[in-house]
Design an enzyme around this catalytic site. Structure first.
Site, PDB file in Angstrom:
ATOM      1  N   ALA A 192       0.800  -1.225   0.000  1.00  0.00           N
ATOM      2  CA  ALA A 192       0.000   0.000   0.000  1.00  0.00           C
ATOM      3  C   ALA A 192       0.836   1.280   0.000  1.00  0.00           C
ATOM      4  O   ALA A 192       0.332   2.342   0.348  1.00  0.00           O
ATOM      5  CB  ALA A 192      -0.924  -0.016   1.213  1.00  0.00           C
ATOM      6  N   ASN A 228       1.947  -3.136   7.903  1.00  0.00           N
ATOM      7  CA  ASN A 228       2.859  -4.093   7.259  1.00  0.00           C
ATOM      8  C   ASN A 228       3.776  -3.358   6.288  1.00  0.00           C
ATOM      9  O   ASN A 228       4.910  -3.791   6.038  1.00  0.00           O
ATOM     10  CB  ASN A 228       2.056  -5.165   6.520  1.00  0.00           C
ATOM     11  CG  ASN A 228       1.420  -6.142   7.484  1.00  0.00           C
ATOM     12  OD1 ASN A 228       2.105  -6.986   8.054  1.00  0.00           O
ATOM     13  ND2 ASN A 228       0.118  -5.999   7.712  1.00  0.00           N
ATOM     14  N   HIS A 267      -0.065   7.175   3.624  1.00  0.00           N
ATOM     15  CA  HIS A 267       1.286   6.786   4.045  1.00  0.00           C
ATOM     16  C   HIS A 267       2.265   7.780   3.432  1.00  0.00           C
ATOM     17  O   HIS A 267       2.253   7.979   2.209  1.00  0.00           O
ATOM     18  CB  HIS A 267       1.637   5.375   3.550  1.00  0.00           C
ATOM     19  CG  HIS A 267       0.686   4.321   4.015  1.00  0.00           C
ATOM     20  ND1 HIS A 267       0.649   3.874   5.315  1.00  0.00           N
ATOM     21  CD2 HIS A 267      -0.264   3.634   3.358  1.00  0.00           C
ATOM     22  CE1 HIS A 267      -0.288   2.942   5.434  1.00  0.00           C
ATOM     23  NE2 HIS A 267      -0.858   2.780   4.267  1.00  0.00           N
TER      24      HIS A 267
HETATM   25  N1  LIG Z   1       1.805  -5.391   2.687  1.00  0.00           N
HETATM   26  C1  LIG Z   1       0.833  -4.492   2.603  1.00  0.00           C
HETATM   27  O1  LIG Z   1       0.987  -3.408   2.030  1.00  0.00           O
HETATM   28  C2  LIG Z   1      -0.489  -4.787   3.201  1.00  0.00           C
HETATM   29  C3  LIG Z   1      -0.703  -5.934   3.916  1.00  0.00           C
HETATM   30  N2  LIG Z   1      -1.924  -6.208   4.424  1.00  0.00           N
HETATM   31  C4  LIG Z   1      -2.056  -7.449   5.175  1.00  0.00           C
HETATM   32  O2  LIG Z   1      -2.440  -8.496   4.282  1.00  0.00           O
HETATM   33  C5  LIG Z   1      -3.200  -9.473   5.000  1.00  0.00           C
HETATM   34  C6  LIG Z   1      -4.530  -9.719   4.280  1.00  0.00           C
HETATM   35  O3  LIG Z   1      -5.281  -8.519   4.258  1.00  0.00           O
HETATM   36  P1  LIG Z   1      -6.855  -8.544   3.961  1.00  0.00           P
HETATM   37  O4  LIG Z   1      -7.142  -9.415   2.815  1.00  0.00           O
HETATM   38  O5  LIG Z   1      -7.310  -7.144   3.930  1.00  0.00           O
HETATM   39  O6  LIG Z   1      -7.397  -9.232   5.304  1.00  0.00           O
HETATM   40  P2  LIG Z   1      -8.852  -9.830   5.566  1.00  0.00           P
HETATM   41  O7  LIG Z   1      -9.044  -9.765   7.041  1.00  0.00           O
HETATM   42  O8  LIG Z   1      -9.858  -9.192   4.678  1.00  0.00           O
HETATM   43  O9  LIG Z   1      -8.718 -11.362   5.121  1.00  0.00           O
HETATM   44  C7  LIG Z   1      -7.838 -12.264   5.730  1.00  0.00           C
HETATM   45  C8  LIG Z   1      -8.477 -13.640   5.745  1.00  0.00           C
HETATM   46  O10 LIG Z   1      -7.510 -14.598   6.178  1.00  0.00           O
HETATM   47  C9  LIG Z   1      -8.045 -15.331   7.281  1.00  0.00           C
HETATM   48  N3  LIG Z   1      -6.973 -15.740   8.183  1.00  0.00           N
HETATM   49  C10 LIG Z   1      -6.435 -15.080   9.237  1.00  0.00           C
HETATM   50  N4  LIG Z   1      -5.478 -15.809   9.814  1.00  0.00           N
HETATM   51  C11 LIG Z   1      -5.403 -16.964   9.131  1.00  0.00           C
HETATM   52  C12 LIG Z   1      -4.599 -18.128   9.260  1.00  0.00           C
HETATM   53  N5  LIG Z   1      -3.709 -18.256  10.262  1.00  0.00           N
HETATM   54  N6  LIG Z   1      -4.749 -19.132   8.354  1.00  0.00           N
HETATM   55  C13 LIG Z   1      -5.662 -19.022   7.356  1.00  0.00           C
HETATM   56  N7  LIG Z   1      -6.485 -17.953   7.207  1.00  0.00           N
HETATM   57  C14 LIG Z   1      -6.342 -16.929   8.074  1.00  0.00           C
HETATM   58  C15 LIG Z   1      -9.010 -14.365   7.941  1.00  0.00           C
HETATM   59  O11 LIG Z   1      -9.925 -15.067   8.774  1.00  0.00           O
HETATM   60  P3  LIG Z   1     -10.500 -14.240  10.074  1.00  0.00           P
HETATM   61  O12 LIG Z   1     -11.365 -13.166   9.501  1.00  0.00           O
HETATM   62  O13 LIG Z   1     -11.243 -15.282  10.851  1.00  0.00           O
HETATM   63  O14 LIG Z   1      -9.304 -13.707  10.815  1.00  0.00           O
HETATM   64  C16 LIG Z   1      -9.663 -13.730   6.716  1.00  0.00           C
HETATM   65  O15 LIG Z   1     -10.674 -14.545   6.168  1.00  0.00           O
HETATM   66  C17 LIG Z   1      -3.388  -8.901   6.418  1.00  0.00           C
HETATM   67  O16 LIG Z   1      -2.409  -9.428   7.296  1.00  0.00           O
HETATM   68  C18 LIG Z   1      -3.149  -7.419   6.223  1.00  0.00           C
HETATM   69  O17 LIG Z   1      -2.755  -6.765   7.406  1.00  0.00           O
HETATM   70  C19 LIG Z   1      -2.989  -5.385   4.206  1.00  0.00           C
HETATM   71  C20 LIG Z   1      -2.816  -4.230   3.513  1.00  0.00           C
HETATM   72  C21 LIG Z   1      -1.544  -3.793   3.026  1.00  0.00           C
HETATM   73  O1  LIG Z   2      -3.422  -0.977   3.397  1.00  0.00           O
HETATM   74  C1  LIG Z   2      -2.791  -0.131   4.049  1.00  0.00           C
HETATM   75  O2  LIG Z   2      -3.002   1.094   3.993  1.00  0.00           O
HETATM   76  C2  LIG Z   2      -1.630  -0.563   4.889  1.00  0.00           C
HETATM   77  C3  LIG Z   2      -1.884  -1.714   5.745  1.00  0.00           C
HETATM   78  O3  LIG Z   2      -3.002  -2.021   6.137  1.00  0.00           O
HETATM   79  C4  LIG Z   2      -0.704  -2.493   6.147  1.00  0.00           C
HETATM   80  O4  LIG Z   2       0.405  -2.147   5.733  1.00  0.00           O
HETATM   81  O5  LIG Z   2      -0.871  -3.472   6.891  1.00  0.00           O
END
Ligand SMILES: NC(=O)C1=CN([C@@H]2O[C@H](COP(=O)(O)OP(=O)(O)OC[C@H]3O[C@@H](n4cnc5c(N)ncnc54)[C@H](OP(=O)(O)O)[C@@H]3O)[C@@H](O)[C@H]2O)C=CC1
Ligand SMILES: O=C([O-])CC(=O)C(=O)O
Length: 279
Positions: free
Chosen positions: A132, A199, A229
């Site tokens: 992001a 993240n 950000h």
């Molecule tokens: N690198 C970057 O720039 C960014 C990273 N992220 C990260 O990416 C990841 C995914 O984001 P997003 O799709 O929005 O998240 P969501 O919460 O929309 O979806 C995540 C899904 O994965 C499930 N889940 C959680 N833990 C586990 C596990 N141990 N094993 C299997 N499934 C699991 C969740 O279940 P449940 O709902 O029950 O927890 C949910 O269904 C997050 O960690 C988020 O913080 C997000 C934005 C930016």
């Molecule tokens: O999507 C974003 O703005 C950033 C975020 O959640 C992450 O880095 O975990």
């Protein structure tokens, strides 16, 4: 004669916001030279509901070992830092590439070393999308000349709610009525305190000067409707300032839509890249 790389079979861990959009992108052919092999989510309903939306109807699992028995070339973690910690090294050990979205997990140096060791041993790759933010290409290019790197993240209280930080902090989110700096510290601590919000701080640290020297400021602003950000980086190369004002993704206010698009673009370039643009 044209030599084509065989289509990459993609497995997805986490069928939420990013995982679903990524699956749809593969399923509809927006990511070329790829097919959906398998879906996994701790919540069986999430994996099944996603499967139902897809033309190709890949198998959906709530058991990781069953999921790993399907034939995949690359597995995308889009679930949680806990999932990245549990599964990234296992995926590489099983001889598959891994793309990690919950990059904060890799702020743990022992885990990062283990993951990189498995990648080396298996000859497979760890992919870390830009996510992001923006400017990671430039940060990588000047990494040896950097003196300081700061990430300032501004989100609405709604987008910050639920972070472990609030379990021990004096800050009460529902009492935040105006723009308030709620956290200042290292990226290493920030990704633990706000695992679903910054993240990007871990991505920035891996590209630049590491999680102990990259500083993070988090601002809660009730007037904000975007996830902002801002990266400032200084060194003998000069100074950078990159700001993104991201629309939140419809399914999850914490996750910017840019993160979804970045995941799709990273997978696209892994599966089908005749030309690589940028560093
Ligand atoms: N690198 C970057 O720039 C960014 C990273 N992220 C990260 O990416 C990841 C995914 O984001 P997003 O799709 O929005 O998240 P969501 O919460 O929309 O979806 C995540 C899904 O994965 C499930 N889940 C959680 N833990 C586990 C596990 N141990 N094993 C299997 N499934 C699991 C969740 O279940 P449940 O709902 O029950 O927890 C949910 O269904 C997050 O960690 C988020 O913080 C997000 C934005 C930016
Ligand atoms: O999507 C974003 O703005 C950033 C975020 O959640 C992450 O880095 O975990």
């Amino acid at each position: 004669m044209l030599v084509h790389m065989p289509a990459r079979r993609v497995g997805i861990i986490g069928c939420g916001t990013i995982g679903s959009q990524l699956a749809i992108a593969v399923d509809t052919g927006a990511v070329r030279n790829a097919s959906l092999a398998s879906l996994f989510d701790v919540v069986q309903n999430s994996a099944q509901a996603l499967k139902q939306k897809l033309r190709t109807s890949p198998p959906a699992f709530s058991d990781f070992d069953d999921f790993m028995k399907t034939d995949c070339d690359i597995i995308v973690e889009a679930a949680s830092q806990e999932a990245a910690k549990k599964f990234a090294a296992k995926v590489l050990r099983a001889g598959k590439d891994v793309m990690v979205m919950s990059v904060g997990a890799l702020a743990d140096k022992a885990l990062l070393a283990e993951v990189l060791k498995e990648a080396e041993k298996s000859g497979r790759r760890l992919y870390v999308p830009t996510g992001a933010i923006a400017g990671i290409d430039a940060i990588r290019a000047v990494r040896h000349l950097l003196d300081s790197v700061t990430l300032t993240t501004t989100k609405s209280p709604k987008a910050l709610a639920g972070a472990p930080f609030f379990e021990t902090s004096k800050v009460k989110l529902d009492e935040v009525k105006e723009r308030t700096t709620i956290y200042e510290g290292t990226a290493a601590d920030a990704v633990r305190a706000f695992p679903a919000n910054v993240n990007v701080a871990a991505v920035l640290s891996l590209a630049g000067i590491g999680v102990d020297r990259t500083m993070v400021r988090i601002i809660a602003d009730p007037a904000f409707t975007t996830n902002q950000h801002e990266i400032t980086a200084k060194g003998s190369f000069g100074e950078f300032r990159f700001t993104v004002n991201n629309v939140p993704s419809p399914g999850n206010p914490k996750t910017s839509y840019l993160a979804v698009l970045s995941a799709i673009e990273c997978l696209r370039s892994v599966c089908d890249d005749g030309m690589r643009i940028g560093s």
